[in-house]
Design an enzyme around this catalytic site. Structure first.
Site, PDB file in Angstrom:
ATOM      1  N   THR A  76       0.818  -1.231   0.047  1.00 58.08           N
ATOM      2  CA  THR A  76      -0.132  -0.123  -0.017  1.00 58.08           C
ATOM      3  C   THR A  76       0.888   1.318   0.108  1.00 58.08           C
ATOM      4  O   THR A  76       0.696   2.302  -0.629  1.00 58.08           O
ATOM      5  CB  THR A  76      -0.826   0.001   1.208  1.00 58.08           C
ATOM      6  OG1 THR A  76      -1.827  -1.132   1.168  1.00 58.08           O
ATOM      7  CG2 THR A  76      -1.778   1.325   1.310  1.00 58.08           C
ATOM      8  N   ASN A 159      -6.193  -9.646  -7.731  1.00 61.61           N
ATOM      9  CA  ASN A 159      -6.142 -10.403  -6.331  1.00 61.61           C
ATOM     10  C   ASN A 159      -7.319 -11.158  -6.237  1.00 61.61           C
ATOM     11  O   ASN A 159      -7.388 -12.176  -5.661  1.00 61.61           O
ATOM     12  CB  ASN A 159      -5.766  -9.460  -5.264  1.00 61.61           C
ATOM     13  CG  ASN A 159      -6.866  -8.100  -5.237  1.00 61.61           C
ATOM     14  OD1 ASN A 159      -6.672  -7.449  -6.275  1.00 61.61           O
ATOM     15  ND2 ASN A 159      -7.421  -7.823  -4.278  1.00 61.61           N
ATOM     16  N   GLN A 187       0.356  -9.499  -6.430  1.00 62.89           N
ATOM     17  CA  GLN A 187      -0.133 -10.843  -6.555  1.00 62.89           C
ATOM     18  C   GLN A 187       0.666 -11.712  -7.344  1.00 62.89           C
ATOM     19  O   GLN A 187       0.624 -13.042  -7.365  1.00 62.89           O
ATOM     20  CB  GLN A 187      -1.585 -10.899  -7.011  1.00 62.89           C
ATOM     21  CG  GLN A 187      -2.499 -10.382  -5.844  1.00 62.89           C
ATOM     22  CD  GLN A 187      -2.583 -11.154  -4.736  1.00 62.89           C
ATOM     23  OE1 GLN A 187      -2.374 -12.361  -4.607  1.00 62.89           O
ATOM     24  NE2 GLN A 187      -2.948 -10.632  -3.436  1.00 62.89           N
ATOM     25  N   SER A 207       4.617  -6.978  -2.032  1.00 57.04           N
ATOM     26  CA  SER A 207       4.477  -7.127  -0.415  1.00 57.04           C
ATOM     27  C   SER A 207       4.975  -8.351  -0.122  1.00 57.04           C
ATOM     28  O   SER A 207       4.589  -9.453  -0.485  1.00 57.04           O
ATOM     29  CB  SER A 207       2.722  -6.924  -0.331  1.00 57.04           C
ATOM     30  OG  SER A 207       2.550  -7.029   1.056  1.00 57.04           O
ATOM     31  N   GLY A 208       5.686  -8.389   0.989  1.00 57.57           N
ATOM     32  CA  GLY A 208       6.388  -9.501   1.453  1.00 57.57           C
ATOM     33  C   GLY A 208       5.139 -10.608   1.861  1.00 57.57           C
ATOM     34  O   GLY A 208       5.560 -11.770   1.796  1.00 57.57           O
ATOM     35  N   HIS A 209       4.074 -10.345   2.626  1.00 57.95           N
ATOM     36  CA  HIS A 209       3.365 -11.273   3.304  1.00 57.95           C
ATOM     37  C   HIS A 209       2.543 -12.071   2.227  1.00 57.95           C
ATOM     38  O   HIS A 209       1.733 -13.017   2.699  1.00 57.95           O
ATOM     39  CB  HIS A 209       2.398 -10.396   4.395  1.00 57.95           C
ATOM     40  CG  HIS A 209       1.194  -9.836   4.161  1.00 57.95           C
ATOM     41  ND1 HIS A 209       0.036 -10.116   3.960  1.00 57.95           N
ATOM     42  CD2 HIS A 209       1.462  -8.435   3.418  1.00 57.95           C
ATOM     43  CE1 HIS A 209      -0.765  -9.203   3.415  1.00 57.95           C
ATOM     44  NE2 HIS A 209      -0.043  -8.290   3.146  1.00 57.95           N
ATOM     45  N   THR A 245      13.957   4.570   9.655  1.00 58.46           N
ATOM     46  CA  THR A 245      14.717   3.751   9.880  1.00 58.46           C
ATOM     47  C   THR A 245      14.422   2.496   9.332  1.00 58.46           C
ATOM     48  O   THR A 245      13.288   1.813   9.549  1.00 58.46           O
ATOM     49  CB  THR A 245      14.925   3.460  11.680  1.00 58.46           C
ATOM     50  OG1 THR A 245      15.406   4.786  12.058  1.00 58.46           O
ATOM     51  CG2 THR A 245      16.087   2.371  11.832  1.00 58.46           C
ATOM     52  N   CYS A 333     -17.290  -7.129   2.568  1.00 61.74           N
ATOM     53  CA  CYS A 333     -17.880  -7.130   4.015  1.00 61.74           C
ATOM     54  C   CYS A 333     -17.074  -6.713   4.977  1.00 61.74           C
ATOM     55  O   CYS A 333     -17.521  -6.164   6.028  1.00 61.74           O
ATOM     56  CB  CYS A 333     -18.300  -8.744   4.292  1.00 61.74           C
ATOM     57  SG  CYS A 333     -16.988  -9.709   4.198  1.00 61.74           S
TER      58      CYS A 333
END
Ligand code: PLP
Length: 401
Positions: A76, A159, A187, A207-209, A245, A333
């Site tokens: 994001t 996604n 994605q 995005s890492g996750h 940092t 939702c």
């Protein structure tokens, strides 16, 4: 088959489990290696060397130079940095072109620019979620004819549906016309190869996750020479392009996730395609009135979005959740409404199917036994919900909207 006790996690496009190899390399940085990489002393300097090596690994993953890699807190932030940073450089002369099916991390900053008086365009998509490339070219041309700068921001893959955009062609169209091109590649990370030398994007977000690193770490690729101002202002970190940092343990973990993805992607994609196709074929064979959403010819290997007509995706997701199966619905939702997702709506999915959309998204840790378990449990749930539903092919649908 006996009921499984463990969780079947088929929601990897939302977030993915942290790879054990990733966790292992992070741990020392929660212990003795806590120095600040910006410090002048050797204690911090040793940590800076690990960050440098991590940056090289991420650069190898994208096939770019390490100086073009900026670490952020999430995708994001990377998307916002690309859009707000380009607008900040060029001012209101900039035209911003995006698509109707982007993640809110792109749509919201673009809409904010619109509210501030920028010209913005959200390109529509067809029934499988693809944009019209001639329309994209025409939108760039109309601004270029007036000598205005243009930013194009399209995702690489969606996604919700897994639809993959023809990113090489989009990049070519942008390059030939001098438009700046940012892609939200969240994605595709770890699912299809990303090579910024072959696909000449100017900026890219990951995005890492989403590929087995932790939440809270993102990649912002910026091609050398791209005109973009820093979004986060403060210290001189990341070459003055992103203050704050460095999140050292997460940067180290992210680099490991990139290495695992780089080395394992080809085999994983084959395995995922086979599992996803088995799941899809099994659902279509066992449940009537089902449609697959998205572009089957150009789709992420791990993603399956299906609509079960006449019932609600949330009801399906809750029933599956009760027996340990995790999936997502196409509805917003989380925002407190049951409105169908903007992606499914933009594709013009028929009204009988729009509420019943659910997403299964697999990962390298998904197994055939899990697919079999879902195929055993899902059909009776669908049948039960259909029996309860006041709507259906043989029932009155006049009030179903
Ligand atoms: N872009 C896409 C396509 C996504 O799927 C997501 C997360 O779901 C994001 C951006 C945002 O990523 P992050 O959670 O790192 O902010």
């Amino acid at each position: 088959m006996q009921s499984m006790q463990q969780t079947v996690y088929f929601d990897n496009n939302a977030t993915s489990p942290i790879a054990p190899e990733v966790k292992d390399v992070m741990l020392p940085f929660f212990g003795n290696l806590y120095g600040n990489p910006s410090s002048m002393h050797a204690f911090g300097g040793q940590v800076a060397k690990f960050v440098d090596r991590a940056r090289e690994e991420v650069a190898a993953f994208l096939n770019c130079s390490p100086e073009e890699v900026i670490f952020t807190s999430c995708a994001t932030e990377s998307d916002n940095s690309a859009i707000r940073g380009t607008a900040d450089w060029f001012g209101k002369d900039l035209k911003v072109i995006t698509t109707a099916v982007e993640h809110p991390a792109v749509l919201q900053p673009v809409r904010r620019l619109k509210a501030l008086g920028f010209e913005t365009v959200e390109l529509p998509v067809n029934g499988v979620g693809q944009i019209d490339l001639d329309q994209l070219a025409a939108e760039i041309d109309s601004a270029k004819a007036a000598n205005r700068p243009v930013l194009v921001s399209t995702m690489w893959a969606n996604n919700e549906t897994g639809t993959v955009f023809p990113i090489e062609k989009i990049a070519e169209i942008c390059k030939a016309r001098g438009a700046i091109f940012h892609t939200d590649a969240v994605q595709v990370a770890g699912k299809i190869p990303v090579d910024v030398k072959k696909v000449p994007v100017d900026m890219l977000a990951m995005s890492g996750h989403k590929f087995h690193a932790p939440k809270g770490i993102g990649i912002f690729y910026v091609r050398k020479g791209t005109k973009v101002k820093p979004f986060m202002l403060g210290g001189h970190q990341e070459g003055g392009r992103r203050a704050g940092t460095e999140n050292v343990p997460y940067i180290i973990g992210l680099a490991k996730a990139c290495e695992l993805a780089r080395l394992g992607m080809a085999d994983e994609a084959k395995k995922l395609t086979a599992l996803r196709d088995k799941l899809e074929a099994g659902i279509l064979a066992s449940c009537p009135n089902v449609r697959v959403n998205g572009d089957k010819a150009h789709r992420l290997p791990n993603t399956l979005n299906v609509s079960f007509e006449y019932i609600e995706g949330e009801a399906i997701a809750y029933r599956l959740s009760d027996i340990g199966i995790c999936i997502s619905t196409g509805s917003a939702c989380a925002s407190g409404s049951l409105d169908p997702s903007h992606v499914i709506r933009a594709m013009g999915v028929p009204f009988t199917a729009i509420h019943g959309s659910v997403r299964f998204s697999l990962s390298r840790y998904s197994t055939e036994a899990e697919v079999d378990y879902v195929l055993e449990k899902l059909p009776p749930i669908i049948k039960g919900l259909r029996d309860l539903s006041p709507f259906g092919p043989d029932k009155d649908v006049s009030t179903f909207k």
